[in-house]
Design an enzyme around this catalytic site. Sequence first.
Site, mmCIF file in Angstrom:
data_model
loop_
_atom_site.group_PDB
_atom_site.id
_atom_site.type_symbol
_atom_site.label_atom_id
_atom_site.label_comp_id
_atom_site.label_asym_id
_atom_site.label_seq_id
_atom_site.Cartn_x
_atom_site.Cartn_y
_atom_site.Cartn_z
ATOM 1 C CB CYS A 44 -0.927 0.002 1.219
ATOM 2 S SG CYS A 44 -1.781 1.563 1.421
ATOM 3 C CB CYS A 49 -3.075 2.538 -1.799
ATOM 4 S SG CYS A 49 -3.505 0.837 -1.509
ATOM 5 C CE LYS A 52 -4.496 3.985 -6.601
ATOM 6 N NZ LYS A 52 -5.006 2.642 -6.484
ATOM 7 C CE1 TYR A 179 -10.327 -2.063 -6.755
ATOM 8 C CE2 TYR A 179 -10.590 -4.342 -7.484
ATOM 9 C CZ TYR A 179 -10.950 -3.297 -6.638
ATOM 10 O OH TYR A 179 -11.906 -3.483 -5.696
ATOM 11 C CD GLU A 183 -6.752 1.928 -9.309
ATOM 12 O OE1 GLU A 183 -7.706 2.011 -8.532
ATOM 13 O OE2 GLU A 183 -5.598 1.651 -8.916
ATOM 14 C CG HIS A 472 -29.334 22.325 -5.762
ATOM 15 N ND1 HIS A 472 -29.355 21.481 -6.855
ATOM 16 C CD2 HIS A 472 -29.553 23.579 -6.230
ATOM 17 C CE1 HIS A 472 -29.598 22.209 -7.936
ATOM 18 N NE2 HIS A 472 -29.717 23.466 -7.587
ATOM 19 C CD GLU A 477 -28.651 18.296 -6.531
ATOM 20 O OE1 GLU A 477 -29.750 18.606 -6.062
ATOM 21 O OE2 GLU A 477 -27.882 19.115 -7.079
HETATM 22 P P1 NDP Z 1 -7.318 -8.201 -10.935
HETATM 23 O O1 NDP Z 1 -7.538 -9.594 -10.526
HETATM 24 O O2 NDP Z 1 -8.267 -7.139 -10.542
HETATM 25 O O3 NDP Z 1 -7.166 -8.128 -12.514
HETATM 26 C C1 NDP Z 1 -6.305 -8.975 -13.224
HETATM 27 C C2 NDP Z 1 -6.607 -8.780 -14.686
HETATM 28 O O4 NDP Z 1 -5.667 -9.489 -15.468
HETATM 29 C C3 NDP Z 1 -7.986 -9.298 -15.073
HETATM 30 O O5 NDP Z 1 -8.532 -8.400 -16.000
HETATM 31 C C4 NDP Z 1 -7.679 -10.654 -15.693
HETATM 32 O O6 NDP Z 1 -8.613 -11.031 -16.656
HETATM 33 C C5 NDP Z 1 -6.352 -10.356 -16.363
HETATM 34 N N1 NDP Z 1 -5.521 -11.538 -16.549
HETATM 35 C C6 NDP Z 1 -5.188 -12.470 -15.627
HETATM 36 N N2 NDP Z 1 -4.376 -13.389 -16.172
HETATM 37 C C7 NDP Z 1 -4.189 -13.030 -17.454
HETATM 38 C C8 NDP Z 1 -3.455 -13.575 -18.535
HETATM 39 N N3 NDP Z 1 -2.746 -14.694 -18.399
HETATM 40 N N4 NDP Z 1 -3.490 -12.949 -19.727
HETATM 41 C C9 NDP Z 1 -4.226 -11.810 -19.861
HETATM 42 N N5 NDP Z 1 -4.933 -11.247 -18.891
HETATM 43 C C10 NDP Z 1 -4.916 -11.844 -17.697
HETATM 44 O O7 NDP Z 1 -5.845 -7.887 -10.451
HETATM 45 P P2 NDP Z 1 -5.048 -6.547 -10.284
HETATM 46 O O8 NDP Z 1 -3.636 -6.996 -10.387
HETATM 47 O O9 NDP Z 1 -5.531 -5.478 -11.178
HETATM 48 O O10 NDP Z 1 -5.379 -6.138 -8.794
HETATM 49 C C11 NDP Z 1 -5.178 -7.075 -7.742
HETATM 50 C C12 NDP Z 1 -5.991 -6.711 -6.553
HETATM 51 O O11 NDP Z 1 -5.412 -5.587 -5.914
HETATM 52 C C13 NDP Z 1 -7.419 -6.286 -6.855
HETATM 53 O O12 NDP Z 1 -8.278 -7.367 -6.980
HETATM 54 C C14 NDP Z 1 -7.745 -5.438 -5.670
HETATM 55 O O13 NDP Z 1 -8.192 -6.264 -4.630
HETATM 56 C C15 NDP Z 1 -6.407 -4.811 -5.307
HETATM 57 N N6 NDP Z 1 -6.322 -3.413 -5.805
HETATM 58 C C16 NDP Z 1 -7.194 -2.492 -5.332
HETATM 59 C C17 NDP Z 1 -7.151 -1.191 -5.766
HETATM 60 C C18 NDP Z 1 -8.134 -0.204 -5.247
HETATM 61 O O14 NDP Z 1 -8.746 -0.448 -4.223
HETATM 62 N N7 NDP Z 1 -8.345 0.911 -5.923
HETATM 63 C C19 NDP Z 1 -6.160 -0.752 -6.749
HETATM 64 C C20 NDP Z 1 -5.299 -1.808 -7.189
HETATM 65 C C21 NDP Z 1 -5.384 -3.083 -6.729
HETATM 66 P P3 NDP Z 1 -10.009 -11.773 -16.280
HETATM 67 O O15 NDP Z 1 -10.934 -10.705 -15.782
HETATM 68 O O16 NDP Z 1 -10.453 -12.362 -17.559
HETATM 69 O O17 NDP Z 1 -9.674 -12.789 -15.235
#
Ligand code: NDP
Length: 489
Positions: A44, A49, A52, A179, A183, A472, A477
């Site tokens: 984080c 976080c 970022k 995510y 982002e 408002h 709202e």
């Molecule tokens: P996510 O699990 O959210 O996303 C991973 C992405 O990668 C998905 O779109 C997935 O596709 C894709 N993917 C996985 N494997 C492959 C592959 N072999 N080839 C191509 N695409 C692939 O993980 P993140 O790393 O983005 O984030 C991890 C976690 O961190 C989040 O779940 C969240 O809990 C936390 N986080 C929270 C944030 C916040 O609160 N703002 C910000 C950043 C992270 P598919 O959908 O098809 O599985």
Amino acid sequence: MSDFDYDLFVIGGGSGGVRAARVAAGEAGARVGLAEESRYGGTCVIRGCVPKKLMVFASEYAETVADAGAYGWDLKEGAFDWPTFSKRLNGELDRLEGVYRKLLQGSGVETFDCRATIKDAHTVSLSNGAEKTAKHILVAAGGHPVRPDMANADLGIVSDDIFHMDALPKSILIVGGGYIACEFACILHGLGVEVTQYYRGAQILRGFDEEARGLIAEEMKQRGIDLHTGTNIVDMRCAEKGEEPEGMGVSVQQVGEVVGDSAMMGQEDHGGGTRKGPIWVKATNGNSRVFDRVLFATGRKPNTEGLGLEELGVKLGRNGEIVVDDYSQTAVPSIYAIGDVTDRVNLTPVAIREGMAFVETVFKGNPTPVDHDLIPSAVFTQPELGTVGLTEEAARDQEEIDVYCTSFRPMQTAFIGRADRVLMKLIVSKASRRVLGCHIVAPNAGEMIQMAGIAIKMGATKEDFDRTVAVHPTMSEEIVTMRNPVRSA
Ligand code: NDP
């Protein structure tokens, strides 16, 4: 006095581990040791976080300056200087790491700057050669980003590496639709990088409300992000002579010079893949292109490898996560685990809650299960997504619902002719009238959803929202002025 060196030994100095350690020591009077192999503050603070969000702020100024002009300000659009930002960012991270260390010291936690592995149910081995015994061991080792299993994947960077770039690339391919992918697509686009995003599924942000996902995808494309859904990377290699990043008008040999990035000249990235210049990429749709960088935002994996857990009988799940019960206890009674290493809900405030519940349970004699229900969260895209509770799709599988939804052009940007839209949506149970879910796509939706989350956690009904007077003129709202459902399901 027990025979152990400590009442608690914590592995991992991230948000969850640090909170558990200092509350156990400071409030419950426990003798606590903590080992961290990298930097205090964890994902984080150091690689997630915090940096970022600071990059989100930096990236939003481009639009602010353009909008200010339309509002009548005589401002000159300048260029973003990554080294200036990066220096300040690193200074801030150093300061925060210092704060974390001081918090631990202040509450009497003994810290070890080294890797710890588990030797037996009550002993940890430290990489400095020492062994420490503890009545309880808490694993809060976090997770790490993973690259897809494909040839040359190490040519791509992961989110940890973004914060250590010497210079911004001119162009980047972001692989993934979660995510982190979304982002960073918005952040890097805002900072002036040409962003292309490949997501293998039909729509980005799987698991979020479909209407909200659709609007965010539209807004990202409208802002200039080249988003391709149903598309994945199938092959990658270093670009060859004559293959050049699209739209840049420079050859491969020139790129290092033009971008001025030492990492582009074949040196090792800080913590990331080895870059040997621009990268040639082939996609599932048959197209091939060259990008300065490829960012894999393809998910994260718990840091359980080599900790000695399975040998002891601690159960691991399919993604390598530690399997725990409602009290964060593993199959070995003296060993507990919290945060991303358990792969439950991978969010900082959740890890902190899990750490606090662990201390209540183990050190304060008050067994406290972790409440994972109705967790508000935000995705810091532009516009942001704030969400709490069930999506329309999940709610209608559960019971009959009314959907209240409005999408409109907000005053601030409509005034200057921008086409941006925002969305406010409530999912309401037909039977109980309780608000089951709230989804907001708007600037600062993260701030808004925190407030809505309180009402929804308290069990507010749609009628409770209705009898709240609107503030408002604001965007939010609309959340209390939606009279009729747009549909029932
Ligand atoms: P996510 O699990 O959210 O996303 C991973 C992405 O990668 C998905 O779109 C997935 O596709 C894709 N993917 C996985 N494997 C492959 C592959 N072999 N080839 C191509 N695409 C692939 O993980 P993140 O790393 O983005 O984030 C991890 C976690 O961190 C989040 O779940 C969240 O809990 C936390 N986080 C929270 C944030 C916040 O609160 N703002 C910000 C950043 C992270 P598919 O959908 O098809 O599985």
